[in-house]
Design a protein around this motif. Structure first.
Motif, PDB file in Angstrom:
ATOM      1  N   VAL A 417       1.088  -1.180   0.012  1.00 54.49           N
ATOM      2  CA  VAL A 417       0.022   0.027   0.034  1.00 54.49           C
ATOM      3  C   VAL A 417       0.765   1.388   0.183  1.00 54.49           C
ATOM      4  O   VAL A 417       0.725   2.234  -0.818  1.00 54.49           O
ATOM      5  CB  VAL A 417      -0.857  -0.124   1.313  1.00 54.49           C
ATOM      6  CG1 VAL A 417      -1.719   1.437   1.508  1.00 54.49           C
ATOM      7  CG2 VAL A 417      -1.889  -1.187   1.020  1.00 54.49           C
ATOM      8  N   ASP A 418       2.091   1.262   0.847  1.00 54.78           N
ATOM      9  CA  ASP A 418       2.788   2.510   1.183  1.00 54.78           C
ATOM     10  C   ASP A 418       3.462   2.604  -0.440  1.00 54.78           C
ATOM     11  O   ASP A 418       3.807   3.725  -0.706  1.00 54.78           O
ATOM     12  CB  ASP A 418       3.667   2.253   2.413  1.00 54.78           C
ATOM     13  CG  ASP A 418       3.135   2.502   3.468  1.00 54.78           C
ATOM     14  OD1 ASP A 418       1.766   2.918   3.408  1.00 54.78           O
ATOM     15  OD2 ASP A 418       3.573   1.763   4.573  1.00 54.78           O
ATOM     16  N   GLU A 419       4.038   1.587  -0.977  1.00 54.40           N
ATOM     17  CA  GLU A 419       5.112   1.761  -1.900  1.00 54.40           C
ATOM     18  C   GLU A 419       4.016   2.112  -3.374  1.00 54.40           C
ATOM     19  O   GLU A 419       4.729   2.839  -4.126  1.00 54.40           O
ATOM     20  CB  GLU A 419       5.731   0.120  -2.475  1.00 54.40           C
ATOM     21  CG  GLU A 419       6.720  -0.172  -1.419  1.00 54.40           C
ATOM     22  CD  GLU A 419       7.213  -1.586  -1.634  1.00 54.40           C
ATOM     23  OE1 GLU A 419       6.843  -2.138  -2.585  1.00 54.40           O
ATOM     24  OE2 GLU A 419       8.227  -1.935  -1.136  1.00 54.40           O
ATOM     25  N   ALA A 423      -4.478   4.730  -1.553  1.00 54.12           N
ATOM     26  CA  ALA A 423      -5.645   5.163  -0.437  1.00 54.12           C
ATOM     27  C   ALA A 423      -6.461   3.880  -0.127  1.00 54.12           C
ATOM     28  O   ALA A 423      -7.493   3.715  -0.758  1.00 54.12           O
ATOM     29  CB  ALA A 423      -6.222   6.278  -1.146  1.00 54.12           C
ATOM     30  N   VAL A 424      -6.366   3.557   0.859  1.00 59.08           N
ATOM     31  CA  VAL A 424      -7.332   2.204   1.387  1.00 59.08           C
ATOM     32  C   VAL A 424      -8.124   2.967   2.395  1.00 59.08           C
ATOM     33  O   VAL A 424      -7.700   3.489   3.479  1.00 59.08           O
ATOM     34  CB  VAL A 424      -6.188   1.346   1.945  1.00 59.08           C
ATOM     35  CG1 VAL A 424      -7.189   0.004   2.633  1.00 59.08           C
ATOM     36  CG2 VAL A 424      -5.342   0.653   0.974  1.00 59.08           C
ATOM     37  N   HIS A 425      -9.393   2.784   2.016  1.00 51.29           N
ATOM     38  CA  HIS A 425     -10.521   3.221   3.190  1.00 51.29           C
ATOM     39  C   HIS A 425     -11.244   2.077   3.680  1.00 51.29           C
ATOM     40  O   HIS A 425     -11.846   1.590   3.196  1.00 51.29           O
ATOM     41  CB  HIS A 425     -11.264   4.027   2.386  1.00 51.29           C
ATOM     42  CG  HIS A 425     -10.904   5.359   2.019  1.00 51.29           C
ATOM     43  ND1 HIS A 425     -10.757   6.553   2.459  1.00 51.29           N
ATOM     44  CD2 HIS A 425      -9.960   5.491   0.739  1.00 51.29           C
ATOM     45  CE1 HIS A 425     -10.258   7.405   1.715  1.00 51.29           C
ATOM     46  NE2 HIS A 425      -9.712   6.850   0.820  1.00 51.29           N
ATOM     47  N   TRP A 426     -10.874   1.951   4.809  1.00 49.28           N
ATOM     48  CA  TRP A 426     -11.508   0.563   5.623  1.00 49.28           C
ATOM     49  C   TRP A 426     -12.627   1.216   6.603  1.00 49.28           C
ATOM     50  O   TRP A 426     -12.391   1.905   7.765  1.00 49.28           O
ATOM     51  CB  TRP A 426     -10.349  -0.058   6.296  1.00 49.28           C
ATOM     52  CG  TRP A 426     -10.787  -0.989   7.387  1.00 49.28           C
ATOM     53  CD1 TRP A 426     -10.056  -1.363   8.618  1.00 49.28           C
ATOM     54  CD2 TRP A 426     -11.861  -1.943   7.479  1.00 49.28           C
ATOM     55  NE1 TRP A 426     -10.796  -2.236   9.372  1.00 49.28           N
ATOM     56  CE2 TRP A 426     -11.939  -2.655   8.916  1.00 49.28           C
ATOM     57  CE3 TRP A 426     -12.781  -2.238   6.773  1.00 49.28           C
ATOM     58  CZ2 TRP A 426     -12.713  -3.690   9.179  1.00 49.28           C
ATOM     59  CZ3 TRP A 426     -13.793  -3.182   7.153  1.00 49.28           C
ATOM     60  CH2 TRP A 426     -13.765  -3.908   8.320  1.00 49.28           C
ATOM     61  N   GLY A 459      -0.453   1.419 -10.814  1.00 45.53           N
ATOM     62  CA  GLY A 459      -0.024   2.488 -12.043  1.00 45.53           C
ATOM     63  C   GLY A 459      -1.261   3.463 -12.379  1.00 45.53           C
ATOM     64  O   GLY A 459      -1.177   4.046 -13.289  1.00 45.53           O
ATOM     65  N   ARG A 460      -2.468   3.283 -11.601  1.00 43.19           N
ATOM     66  CA  ARG A 460      -3.523   4.133 -11.867  1.00 43.19           C
ATOM     67  C   ARG A 460      -3.493   5.462 -11.217  1.00 43.19           C
ATOM     68  O   ARG A 460      -2.730   5.707  -9.965  1.00 43.19           O
ATOM     69  CB  ARG A 460      -4.642   3.590 -11.340  1.00 43.19           C
ATOM     70  CG  ARG A 460      -5.172   2.207 -11.879  1.00 43.19           C
ATOM     71  CD  ARG A 460      -5.873   2.214 -13.257  1.00 43.19           C
ATOM     72  NE  ARG A 460      -6.977   2.683 -13.340  1.00 43.19           N
ATOM     73  CZ  ARG A 460      -7.743   3.024 -14.372  1.00 43.19           C
ATOM     74  NH1 ARG A 460      -7.247   2.821 -15.627  1.00 43.19           N
ATOM     75  NH2 ARG A 460      -8.894   3.549 -14.390  1.00 43.19           N
ATOM     76  N   ASP A 461      -4.152   6.455 -11.978  1.00 42.20           N
ATOM     77  CA  ASP A 461      -3.710   7.786 -11.188  1.00 42.20           C
ATOM     78  C   ASP A 461      -4.893   7.737  -9.773  1.00 42.20           C
ATOM     79  O   ASP A 461      -5.955   7.078  -9.955  1.00 42.20           O
ATOM     80  CB  ASP A 461      -4.537   8.865 -12.026  1.00 42.20           C
ATOM     81  CG  ASP A 461      -3.509   9.286 -13.243  1.00 42.20           C
ATOM     82  OD1 ASP A 461      -2.294   8.741 -13.030  1.00 42.20           O
ATOM     83  OD2 ASP A 461      -3.955   9.473 -14.312  1.00 42.20           O
ATOM     84  N   VAL A 465      -8.575   1.849  -2.855  1.00 40.72           N
ATOM     85  CA  VAL A 465      -9.149   0.548  -2.452  1.00 40.72           C
ATOM     86  C   VAL A 465     -10.292   0.815  -1.416  1.00 40.72           C
ATOM     87  O   VAL A 465      -9.597   1.305  -0.214  1.00 40.72           O
ATOM     88  CB  VAL A 465      -8.258  -0.501  -2.155  1.00 40.72           C
ATOM     89  CG1 VAL A 465      -9.192  -1.832  -1.739  1.00 40.72           C
ATOM     90  CG2 VAL A 465      -7.431  -1.143  -3.407  1.00 40.72           C
ATOM     91  N   ASP A 466     -11.370   0.498  -1.533  1.00 39.39           N
ATOM     92  CA  ASP A 466     -12.504   0.566  -0.279  1.00 39.39           C
ATOM     93  C   ASP A 466     -12.709  -0.786   0.250  1.00 39.39           C
ATOM     94  O   ASP A 466     -13.216  -1.491  -0.527  1.00 39.39           O
ATOM     95  CB  ASP A 466     -13.756   1.513  -0.891  1.00 39.39           C
ATOM     96  CG  ASP A 466     -13.568   2.800  -1.220  1.00 39.39           C
ATOM     97  OD1 ASP A 466     -12.651   3.568  -0.486  1.00 39.39           O
ATOM     98  OD2 ASP A 466     -13.877   3.095  -2.197  1.00 39.39           O
ATOM     99  N   ILE A 467     -12.907  -1.103   1.453  1.00 40.75           N
ATOM    100  CA  ILE A 467     -13.295  -2.269   2.168  1.00 40.75           C
ATOM    101  C   ILE A 467     -14.246  -1.904   3.193  1.00 40.75           C
ATOM    102  O   ILE A 467     -14.253  -0.775   3.884  1.00 40.75           O
ATOM    103  CB  ILE A 467     -12.160  -2.893   2.830  1.00 40.75           C
ATOM    104  CG1 ILE A 467     -10.812  -2.872   1.836  1.00 40.75           C
ATOM    105  CG2 ILE A 467     -12.326  -4.054   3.445  1.00 40.75           C
ATOM    106  CD1 ILE A 467      -9.681  -3.382   2.236  1.00 40.75           C
TER     107      ILE A 467
END
Length: 563
Positions: A417-419, A423-426, A459-461, A465-467
């Protein structure tokens, strides 16, 4: 309320409520389906019903026997009130809002005709009744009785051949039938080895088991039957001109015997041999011989039927073996390619580690070690997926915290995630109770889906990821939703993502992850569904039955399809 009512089949009378249907209603034979049918002609996962707006749409899942609406085979269709849905031998009626059971009861499964069409069922008969009818002695004509008896033998031989796939069991059963209708003392069935062309005994029978002795069979007779492809009846082989030069005839002292070839479609596969232990003179004193031309004709017919069964069984076994080898080859090719890529990554990381050690450069050393560690995780993940897919296992449900499980998964993928600056929204639910499920299996299933989402946004702008997780008390389901803003998939790709070794990642994927995740969810009585559009990302919903810790260790499943 919208529902499906079973009006024909083993589940007749069952009603499946569609009122609270949100995800797909899977229909099939295996346990993981929300609508499980006790019907052998239904595929394991046969069809799905989804709510689309105010309507319900049926999709056939490439089933073996097809899905029919009002006697018309369909791949996809919108259900209308009163539609008859046939899956295998099961017939269901779709009732929209306002339909009552009395209305459904007036549906004709088969249309009734008032005119006389000159055709009706006047008699039905099962296998047991056929055999009993053949065995009837209600006749005054000896020849007719003998013909009936012979037909019964052939019928029972055909039944044995059609119901048995094990060659040894088949031959033993055929020899048993021969002894019921031929007054032989000893008998055996011998098959030709495909490579050496030597006869090998596959079945042996003695009428008096306690008096069983070594059985000597004349090589001269066997060679004659195999060469000429003719059946032989001997009443005194030593006086038969056909065998005048056969020394083995003299040594065995053959009197009464029958030997017939097992003649199949393509070749002779063996012989059936029976004989008597009563000397010919003694048999003649009793007034008649044991064997006759009728016995020989019957044995030749039985031999042909047995040969066809042996050929079919052999070809079927060869086909299964070929399919197994093809599957093994595909598996080895796919996994070897993926393992090769991982090893190349480890080799590259190892090179940087050695360079860092030689030059005392900690930065290069750290970079190399990071590459090695990532590839170690990949090989570990691959091995776990292989074990999960190949091993049939029952879930081990225990009281578990789903929120903590997802927290641990996110910690596992933290470096990725960091690399990738993802943006992970849990969305952590505050009121989620402790649930009963298998934490090891569920962790594997969710981790695979989350890892796929991270791959999709690479590679996306503004990768995101939403969980989310929730308990749907009304439906009795637990749902975990994973959504990404990746490239998405078209309908054709989406239809194949749960198939083994199908991957949208090219050389980066094994095609095992989603297959394993679905298998784990289905073992829990749940499933995984996916929606996606090109350029719009993808959403995966993992569902399994809601069982709270307070329901007890065994749990009380809350069914969404309760009658």
């Amino acid at each position: 309320m919208p529902s499906l009512l079973v009006i024909q089949g083993r589940d007749t009378g069952a009603r499946f409520d569609l009122t609270n249907l949100e995800g797909p209603l899977s229909i099939g034979r295996e346990i993981g389906n929300l609508l499980q049918l006790q019907d052998n002609e239904v595929s394991r996962r046969h069809a799905e019903i989804r709510r689309v707006g105010a309507a319900f749409v049926l999709d056939d899942l490439k089933s073996s026997n097809g899905t029919f609406i009002n006697n018309r085979r369909v791949e996809r269709a919108e259900l209308a009130g009163g539609d008859r849905l046939q899956i295998g031998r099961t017939v269901m009626v779709y009732a929209p809002d306002g339909a009552d059971e009395a209305t459904l009861g007036r549906v004709d499964v088969v249309a009734t005709r008032t005119d006389v069409d000159g055709s009706r069922i006047v008699r039905s008969m099962g296998n047991d009744e056929v055999v009993a009818a053949f065995g009837s002695t209600d006749t005054h004509h000896d020849r007719l009785a003998k013909a009936r008896s012979n037909v019964q033998v052939m019928y029972r031989t055909a039944l044995a051949a059609s119901h048995t796939l094990d060659i040894d069991e088949l031959l033993g059963r055929i020899l048993e039938l021969v002894f019921e209708w031929v007054a032989a003392d000893r008998g055996c069935i011998m098959l030709l080895d495909p490579e050496t062309r030597q006869l090998k005994t596959k079945a042996r029978r003695d009428r008096h088991a306690g008096a069983a002795t070594s059985m000597a069979i004349s090589r001269t007779i066997l060679d004659y039957v195999l060469d000429k492809r003719e059946g032989v009846l001997t009443s005194d082989a030593q006086d038969d001109d056909r065998f005048a030069s056969g020394n083995s005839i003299v040594r065995t002292g053959v009197r009464e015997a029958i030997c017939v070839p097992l003649q199949g479609r393509y070749d002779t596969v063996g012989v059936i041999y029976v004989d008597t232990m009563v000397p010919l003179a003694e048999a003649m004193e009793s007034g008649q011989r044991r064997f006759s031309d009728e016995h020989l004709k019957l044995m030749i017919a039985i031999g042909h039927q047995a040969a066809l069964a042996v050929e079919d069984t052999t070809h079927y076994s060869a086909m299964l073996q070929s399919e197994r080898l093809a599957a093994i080859g595909q598996t080895i090719a796919t996994l070897s390619h993926h393992i090769k890529n991982i090893l190349q990554g480890i080799r590259g990381g190892s090179y940087l580690v050695e360079m860092g050690l030689d030059n005392d450069d900690l930065a290069v050393l750290q970079k190399g070690w990071d590459i090695v560690r990532r590839n170690q995780n990949k090989i570990s993940s691959l091995v776990m997926d292989m074990l999960s897919f190949s091993k049939e296992r029952e879930p081990d449900p225990v009281p578990s915290d789903l929120v903590s499980l997802i927290d641990d998964i996110l910690e596992t993928v933290r470096q990725r995630v960091d690399e990738g600056s993802v943006a992970v929204h849990w969305k952590r639910p505050a009121d989620l109770p402790r649930l009963i499920f298998d934490p090891e299996g569920m962790s594997r299933a969710v981790l695979n889906v989350v890892s796929n989402a991270l791959d999709a946004v690479e590679g996306r702008d503004a990768p995101r990821v939403d969980i989310a997780a929730e308990c749907d008390t009304a439906a009795g389901r637990v749902r975990i939703t994973v959504t990404d803003n990746g490239a998405g998939m078209d309908a054709e790709t989406l239809a194949d993502i749960f198939n083994l070794f199908v991957s949208t990642k090219g050389a980066k994927g094994t095609g095992l992850g989603l297959t394993v995740s679905r298998k784990i969810l289905q073992e829990h009585g749940g499933d995984i569904t996916a929606t996606s559009s090109p350029g719009q990302g993808s959403r995966f919903i993992l569902e399994f039955p809601l069982v709270r810790e307070t329901d007890g260790q065994q749990g009380t499943l809350i069914s969404a399809a309760a009658p």
